[in-house]
Design a protein around this motif. Structure first.
Motif, mmCIF file in Angstrom:
data_model
loop_
_atom_site.group_PDB
_atom_site.id
_atom_site.type_symbol
_atom_site.label_atom_id
_atom_site.label_comp_id
_atom_site.label_asym_id
_atom_site.label_seq_id
_atom_site.Cartn_x
_atom_site.Cartn_y
_atom_site.Cartn_z
ATOM 1 N N SER A 18 -15.069 -57.046 -122.969
ATOM 2 C CA SER A 18 -14.186 -55.930 -123.348
ATOM 3 C C SER A 18 -14.897 -54.570 -123.340
ATOM 4 O O SER A 18 -14.267 -53.526 -123.475
ATOM 5 C CB SER A 18 -13.617 -56.190 -124.745
ATOM 6 N N LEU A 19 -16.232 -54.579 -123.191
ATOM 7 C CA LEU A 19 -16.979 -53.317 -123.255
ATOM 8 C C LEU A 19 -16.864 -52.513 -121.956
ATOM 9 O O LEU A 19 -16.755 -53.085 -120.876
ATOM 10 C CB LEU A 19 -18.463 -53.591 -123.512
ATOM 11 N N ALA A 20 -16.956 -51.201 -122.102
ATOM 12 C CA ALA A 20 -17.037 -50.332 -120.918
ATOM 13 C C ALA A 20 -18.360 -50.624 -120.223
ATOM 14 O O ALA A 20 -19.296 -51.128 -120.847
ATOM 15 C CB ALA A 20 -16.980 -48.875 -121.361
ATOM 16 N N SER A 21 -18.456 -50.255 -118.934
ATOM 17 C CA SER A 21 -19.621 -50.706 -118.169
ATOM 18 C C SER A 21 -20.947 -50.176 -118.723
ATOM 19 O O SER A 21 -21.936 -50.905 -118.762
ATOM 20 C CB SER A 21 -19.465 -50.368 -116.698
ATOM 21 N N ARG A 22 -20.991 -48.918 -119.176
ATOM 22 C CA ARG A 22 -22.266 -48.412 -119.690
ATOM 23 C C ARG A 22 -22.656 -49.136 -120.980
ATOM 24 O O ARG A 22 -23.811 -49.553 -121.144
ATOM 25 C CB ARG A 22 -22.211 -46.893 -119.941
ATOM 26 N N SER A 24 -21.786 -52.073 -121.928
ATOM 27 C CA SER A 24 -22.142 -53.438 -121.559
ATOM 28 C C SER A 24 -23.575 -53.476 -121.005
ATOM 29 O O SER A 24 -24.384 -54.324 -121.386
ATOM 30 C CB SER A 24 -21.152 -53.938 -120.507
ATOM 31 N N ALA A 63 -21.196 -50.366 -129.530
ATOM 32 C CA ALA A 63 -20.872 -51.546 -128.715
ATOM 33 C C ALA A 63 -20.908 -52.825 -129.555
ATOM 34 O O ALA A 63 -19.986 -53.646 -129.489
ATOM 35 C CB ALA A 63 -21.846 -51.658 -127.547
ATOM 36 N N SER A 66 -17.931 -52.922 -131.819
ATOM 37 C CA SER A 66 -16.694 -53.208 -131.108
ATOM 38 C C SER A 66 -16.621 -54.683 -130.670
ATOM 39 O O SER A 66 -15.549 -55.293 -130.683
ATOM 40 C CB SER A 66 -16.502 -52.218 -129.957
#
Length: 198
Positions: A18-22, A24, A63, A66
């Protein structure tokens, strides 16, 4: 024979999906969850994204927060329960250098397990200090007693004392006082002793 029933890499993939790429990438790099298995410093990641170390730390914290709130994380509760049972079986408090190799000899797998232990509130991470190596625990009371017994044991020894391991374990258990049968185990005793730096 694997000590765990799940595939750590797959679990990681699901819980960070579910994390945004950065975000993650920061998590993968910080915990060494990348194919090379190397944990990267705040500095290295900061250079890559042209941001300060402090900013990298913030991205990491947000992160992790979240992930803990995500349905994907909650759906993996069974693996945290399984790890808790394992840590309990090993003595409820175990040095990181004993626990990770016990679960897997593979460095990358160890990094994933370490990530789960740090992520879940089920486990308390005790950072390395003057007396003890880094360790994880699942039972506050046992943890206090083990720390206390180790301090007493080493307080009662002189540098020139040469004591056989079995004798050392016996003395240690005397300092522990009454314990349930589960914990009166030589292997657990050895594991507890190995947390100490003395």
């Amino acid at each position: 024979m694997s000590k765990i029933s799940f595939k750590p890499h797959k679990v990681t993939k699901r819980i960070i999906s579910s994390l945004a790429s950065r975000a993650s990438d920061v998590i993968m790099s910080r915990f060494g969850l990348t194919p090379d298995g190397r944990k990267k410093t705040l500095e290295e990641i900061g250079k890559k994204y042209n941001i300060t170390r402090e900013r990298v730390r913030q991205v990491e914290d947000v992160a992790l927060h979240s992930i803990k709130k995500s349905p994907a994380f909650k759906a993996e509760q069974a693996i945290f329960d399984e790890l808790k049972v394992l840590v309990h079986k090993l003595g409820s408090i175990v040095a990181e250098h004993e626990l990770l190799p016990y679960i897997s000899k593979d460095r990358a797998t160890q990094n994933h397990i370490n990530f789960f232990l740090e992520l879940s509130d089920t486990f308390k991470k005790h950072r390395e200090d003057t007396h003890f190596h880094t360790r994880f625990s699942v039972d506050e009371q046992i943890t206090e007693r083990v720390h206390e017994a180790l301090r007493k044991l080493y307080g009662s020894l002189k540098d020139e004392d040469l004591i056989p391991e079995t004798e050392m374990i016996k003395k240690f258990f005397e300092h522990m006082g009454t314990l349930s049968e589960h914990y009166r185990d030589e292997e657990i005793g050895k594991r507890w002793l190995s947390m100490s730096k003395t």
